[in-house]
Motif scaffolding. Structure first.
Motif, short mmCIF file in Angstrom:
data_model
loop_
_atom_site.label_atom_id
_atom_site.label_comp_id
_atom_site.label_asym_id
_atom_site.label_seq_id
_atom_site.Cartn_x
_atom_site.Cartn_y
_atom_site.Cartn_z
N UNK A 74 -2.00 -19.80 19.94
CA UNK A 74 -0.82 -19.49 19.13
C UNK A 74 -0.60 -20.50 18.02
N UNK A 75 -0.79 -21.79 18.31
CA UNK A 75 -0.63 -22.82 17.28
C UNK A 75 -1.57 -22.57 16.12
N UNK A 76 -2.81 -22.27 16.42
CA UNK A 76 -3.81 -22.09 15.38
C UNK A 76 -3.75 -20.71 14.74
N UNK A 77 -3.22 -19.72 15.42
CA UNK A 77 -2.98 -18.42 14.80
C UNK A 77 -1.98 -18.60 13.66
N UNK A 78 -0.91 -19.32 13.93
CA UNK A 78 0.09 -19.60 12.89
C UNK A 78 -0.54 -20.43 11.76
N UNK A 79 -1.34 -21.43 12.12
CA UNK A 79 -1.99 -22.25 11.10
C UNK A 79 -2.89 -21.39 10.21
N UNK A 80 -3.64 -20.48 10.80
CA UNK A 80 -4.50 -19.59 10.01
C UNK A 80 -3.69 -18.76 9.02
N UNK A 81 -2.56 -18.25 9.46
CA UNK A 81 -1.68 -17.48 8.57
C UNK A 81 -1.19 -18.36 7.43
N UNK A 82 -0.70 -19.55 7.77
CA UNK A 82 -0.13 -20.44 6.74
C UNK A 82 -1.19 -20.90 5.74
N UNK A 83 -2.37 -21.27 6.22
CA UNK A 83 -3.42 -21.71 5.31
C UNK A 83 -3.89 -20.57 4.40
N UNK A 84 -4.14 -19.42 4.97
CA UNK A 84 -4.59 -18.28 4.16
C UNK A 84 -3.53 -17.89 3.14
N UNK A 99 -12.00 -20.06 3.68
CA UNK A 99 -11.56 -21.46 3.59
C UNK A 99 -10.52 -21.77 4.65
N UNK A 100 -9.61 -20.84 4.90
CA UNK A 100 -8.58 -21.05 5.93
C UNK A 100 -9.21 -21.22 7.30
N UNK A 101 -10.19 -20.39 7.62
CA UNK A 101 -10.86 -20.49 8.92
C UNK A 101 -11.62 -21.80 9.03
N UNK A 102 -12.36 -22.17 7.98
CA UNK A 102 -13.11 -23.42 8.02
C UNK A 102 -12.18 -24.63 8.11
N UNK A 103 -11.11 -24.64 7.32
CA UNK A 103 -10.16 -25.76 7.34
C UNK A 103 -9.44 -25.84 8.69
N UNK A 104 -9.03 -24.69 9.21
CA UNK A 104 -8.36 -24.67 10.51
C UNK A 104 -9.28 -25.12 11.63
N UNK A 105 -10.53 -24.69 11.58
CA UNK A 105 -11.50 -25.11 12.59
C UNK A 105 -11.76 -26.61 12.51
N UNK A 106 -11.89 -27.12 11.30
CA UNK A 106 -12.08 -28.56 11.11
C UNK A 106 -10.87 -29.34 11.62
N UNK A 107 -9.67 -28.81 11.36
CA UNK A 107 -8.47 -29.47 11.88
C UNK A 107 -8.49 -29.44 13.41
N UNK A 108 -9.00 -28.36 13.99
CA UNK A 108 -9.14 -28.28 15.45
C UNK A 108 -10.06 -29.37 15.98
N UNK A 135 -7.12 -19.34 14.66
CA UNK A 135 -7.05 -19.49 13.21
C UNK A 135 -7.71 -18.29 12.52
N UNK A 136 -8.82 -17.85 13.05
CA UNK A 136 -9.52 -16.70 12.47
C UNK A 136 -8.65 -15.45 12.53
N UNK A 137 -8.04 -15.21 13.68
CA UNK A 137 -7.18 -14.02 13.80
C UNK A 137 -5.97 -14.13 12.87
#
Length: 152
Positions: A74-84, A99-108, A135-137
């Motif tokens: 859930x934390x990273x789902x929200x992060x994916x939305x915000x970054x994208x 870029x959102x998926x890559x950045x979110x994954x790197x933050x993970x 993050x991807x979703x």
């Protein structure tokens, strides 16, 4: 583009980036605590965690820890939305998604490394995978919602 329109567009973009950075701060805060920290508390997070654990215990069984996995997702789902959402203002939807998926994954990854230094936490590649999937979703959902609809 008029100066006023440009000003409001820049302001909107800044707000989107601030929200993403604040959410990353929230993730960092949550990673600095263990589940037992929340068990001892009486705040909102402790109440949510207790409710989720009770629900899981009644439906799945006491031996499973899906609460942590759901929290990461859930934390990273929200992060994916915000970054994208922040990225889509400067680039195409497809690039914003990637870029959102890559950045979110790197933050993970950095989140898991951070947890090495938190007593009671550990670096878990499965958590990173869960973070990346969340993050991807999230980025995918935003891309689907913001994609122009075909006219009939």
């Amino acid at each position: 583009m008029s100066k006023a329109t440009e000003f409001f567009a820049q302001r909107k973009e800044a707000v989107f980036w601030i929200l993403a950075v604040l959410w990353m701060g929230f993730i960092f805060f949550m990673s600095a605590h263990t589940g037992s920290d929340l068990d001892q508390g009486t705040g909102l997070f402790a109440a949510i965690k207790a409710s989720l654990e009770d629900f899981v215990a009644r439906t799945v069984g006491l031996q499973t820890d899906v609460v942590s996995t759901l929290a990461h997702f859930a934390e990273y789902l929200v992060l994916g939305i915000l970054l994208a959402n922040a990225l889509r203002l400067r680039t195409s939807a497809d690039k914003a998604f990637l870029i959102a998926v890559l950045a979110g994954s790197l933050y993970g990854v950095t989140d898991e490394i951070h947890q090495i230094f938190v007593p009671g936490r550990l670096c878990d590649p499965a958590d990173w995978l869960t973070d990346t999937l969340g993050c991807t979703l999230g980025a995918l959902c935003l891309s689907a919602l913001k994609r122009p609809q075909a006219k009939k």
